[in-house]
Design an enzyme around this catalytic site. Structure first.
Site, PDB file in Angstrom:
ATOM      1  N   GLU A   1     -35.502 -55.259  22.320  1.00 23.82           N
ATOM      2  CA  GLU A   1     -34.697 -55.758  23.427  1.00 23.82           C
ATOM      3  C   GLU A   1     -33.588 -54.736  23.614  1.00 23.82           C
ATOM      4  O   GLU A   1     -32.549 -54.791  22.958  1.00 23.82           O
ATOM      5  CB  GLU A   1     -34.069 -57.134  23.143  1.00 23.82           C
ATOM      6  CG  GLU A   1     -33.361 -57.657  24.397  1.00 23.82           C
ATOM      7  CD  GLU A   1     -32.089 -58.460  24.144  1.00 23.82           C
ATOM      8  OE1 GLU A   1     -31.696 -59.214  25.048  1.00 23.82           O
ATOM      9  OE2 GLU A   1     -31.469 -58.325  23.078  1.00 23.82           O
TER      10      GLU A   1
ATOM     11  N   ASP B   1     -33.253 -58.041  18.603  1.00 19.09           N
ATOM     12  CA  ASP B   1     -32.180 -58.390  19.527  1.00 19.09           C
ATOM     13  C   ASP B   1     -31.184 -57.236  19.657  1.00 19.09           C
ATOM     14  O   ASP B   1     -30.825 -56.606  18.667  1.00 19.09           O
ATOM     15  CB  ASP B   1     -31.471 -59.639  18.984  1.00 19.09           C
ATOM     16  CG  ASP B   1     -30.407 -60.169  19.912  1.00 19.09           C
ATOM     17  OD1 ASP B   1     -30.752 -60.533  21.045  1.00 19.09           O
ATOM     18  OD2 ASP B   1     -29.233 -60.223  19.500  1.00 19.09           O
TER      19      ASP B   1
END
Length: 547
Positions: free
Chosen positions: A273, A211
């Site tokens: 990401e 993330d």
């Protein structure tokens, strides 16, 4: 325009051509009827994914968390949130996924912890100047009495990126106040995450989706940034990069992680990401000694026109070719309006962060037709592809979700100006006539499901020729049979009306124009919609033709 350029995927490994299915655990399958999806629910539905024909699953966070940001506020990286089950349930899911021929990728959130994490609680208790505070980014304020934040940075969710604690210091949170940013310049932080990686690798996971992978390292001086805050780092070449995104120091973190993963058997992977533009900066995350994949958000955001699609596909392949990595294509995920709805809005309008009551509504028929065409185009491209749960059913966004039901912090923090991401997170339908459309054994659903869900339910589509589910299933079967993921791309035509390329024995042809287009020579083996009676390709239809 005709192009001679042929793009070949030089890397080898399962991930270079894999189709990976994203599961949002809250909304996939609920085993106990509390209205919230869970790990046993996922395990019971793994057969669906094997039948669909995907290679792996990626699970959004299921760790202990106060759920201030749907689990991206992690309180303990080595356990399971009781809402979702137990560590034993996670072990069972991994084992049964492997038995179904599916690999498992888990989400890792290294930019910030939850404010409920033991480290942050210790930092608050220990006070200024303590070793505990050094794990986060605490600073004295500016102005009289330090009453102003240390700099002008804004939270991605709106409002200032700093919150003051009772002893007067401020801590940085690029997201919610309940998500304090970690200090990656403190050796304790990278050491902790190497241990977390080992914990899950030892339990058998096949990889990690990382993330906010571009956010870990901040510019050392925490300089002011006069621009509006966006999670996207992209800047024109002549502008400086934001001091909180895509700093060069992040790459050493991922080199160290890669060395750890390479020591494990079975080709474990790292997926970034990283909202990074231009593509030349993004591909630095997938150099041979760093991550294996990075989501191609530029592709997700590209307009539904032939020139825009041609440009982004070409740029993406050239950039990843330059570092010997596969391109990783994606059209939907848990953070964006589902592409069956996004593509039903007028082309060229700014991207919306959520759609709700009173907003301009997408045209459902146009959106689904384009979504099916876009998916068939994407699945024919060389590289890897990600699917988001429910897109194989043609699920639209829930665009009339009552505002009172919204739970995304974006809605509140934006002063009700951005509807946020709840509309793509509504629990998915399995059975048209069951309670909660088969999501769980009761009618409970943590976000309300729209009545239209019945017509999209899996049991209404399985075995039905022309259904979106069968379109996906056949596309995945043919993708594997023709070796499209490890293939090459050779452009045949790209104008304002059509896009066409060859990959191995297939010619892929998408008609973006208003008029029907002649189908390429050969046998049509798949198409995103019916062809015209004369065999021509209608608007917003993609065909796969064997030559």
């Amino acid at each position: 325009m005709n192009h001679d350029a042929t793009h070949q995927n030089p890397a080898t490994g399962w991930w270079t051509e894999a189709v990976i299915y994203q599961i949002y655990p809250r909304s996939f399958a609920d085993s106990d009827g509390d209205g919230i999806g869970d790990l046993p629910g996922i395990t019971a539905r793994l057969g669906h994914l094997a039948e669909l024909g995907v290679d792996a699953v990626w699970l959004s966070p299921f760790y202990p968390s106060p759920q201030a940001d749907a689990g991206y506020d992690v309180a303990d990286y080595r356990d399971v949130e009781p809402l979702f089950g137990t560590l034993a349930d996670a072990d069972d899911l991994i084992a049964k996924a492997h038995a179904n021929g599916l690999r498992v990728i888990v989400d890792l959130v290294p930019n910030h912890t939850s404010a409920a994490h033991a480290w942050f609680q210790a930092a608050l208790a220990a006070g200024p100047g303590s070793a505990e505070r050094e794990r986060y980014i605490f600073r004295e304020g500016r102005g009289p009495g330090g009453a102003e934040p240390p700099n002008d940075w804004q939270s991605v969710f709106g409002g200032p990126a700093w919150t003051r604690v009772p002893d007067g210091q401020w801590y940085l949170h690029l997201f919610d106040t309940a998500q304090p940013d970690l200090n990656w310049d403190n050796p304790e932080v990278p050491a902790e995450f190497l241990d977390v990686l080992r914990f899950w690798l030892d339990r058998g996971v096949d990889g990690f989706r990382v993330d906010v992978a571009h956010g870990l390292i901040k510019q050392a001086d925490l300089a002011d940034w006069q621009e509006p805050q966006e999670i996207l780092s992209g800047q024109e070449a002549d502008k400086p990069r934001p001091p909180m995104w895509d700093q060069d120091g992040v790459h050493e973190v991922y080199r160290e992680w890669r060395r750890l993963l390479d020591g494990y058997p079975g080709e474990r992977i790292l997926v970034a990401e990283a909202w990074v533009e231009p593509a030349e900066r993004l591909v630095r995350y997938v150099r041979p000694d760093e991550m294996h994949q990075a989501f191609n958000f530029e592709y997700l955001l590209a307009a539904w026109t032939a020139p825009a699609q041609y440009a982004v596909i070409t740029r993406s392949l050239e950039a990843t070719d330059s570092v010997g990595a596969p391109t990783t294509w994606v059209l939907s995920n848990h953070d964006v309006v589902r592409h069956a709805s996004r593509l039903g809005l007028p082309i060229g309008k700014p991207r919306r962060n959520g759609i709700g009551v009173g907003d301009e509504q997408p045209d459902a028929a146009t959106g689904l037709r384009r979504a099916r065409a876009a998916t068939l185009l994407m699945l024919a491209l060389p590289g890897s592809a990600y699917l988001y749960q429910g897109e194989e059913l043609g699920l639209p966004e829930h665009t009339t979700l009552p505002d009172a039901a919204r739970q995304d912090p974006t809605w509140e923090r934006s002063g009700h100006t951005q509807r946020g991401r709840d509309g793509c997170r509504v629990p998915i339908p399995w059975e048209a006539d069951a309670p909660s459309y088969g999501f769980g054994p009761t009618d409970a659903s943590w976000l309300p499901q729209p009545p239209v869900w019945a017509e999209y339910a899996l049991d209404r589509q399985r075995g039905v020729p022309g259904s979106t589910y069968e379109l996906y299933r056949e596309a995945l079967r043919l993708r594997r049979a023709y070796g499209l993921g490890r293939g090459t791309l050779e452009w045949l035509a790209s104008g304002d009306e059509v896009l066409s390329f060859r990959n191995g024995d297939l010619v892929v042809f998408t008609n973006f124009g208003a008029a029907a287009a002649p189908v390429p020579e050969g046998e049509v083996v798949h198409s995103s919609g019916p062809l015209n009676e004369d065999g021509s390709v209608p608007t917003d239809v993609t065909v796969w033709v064997e030559v």
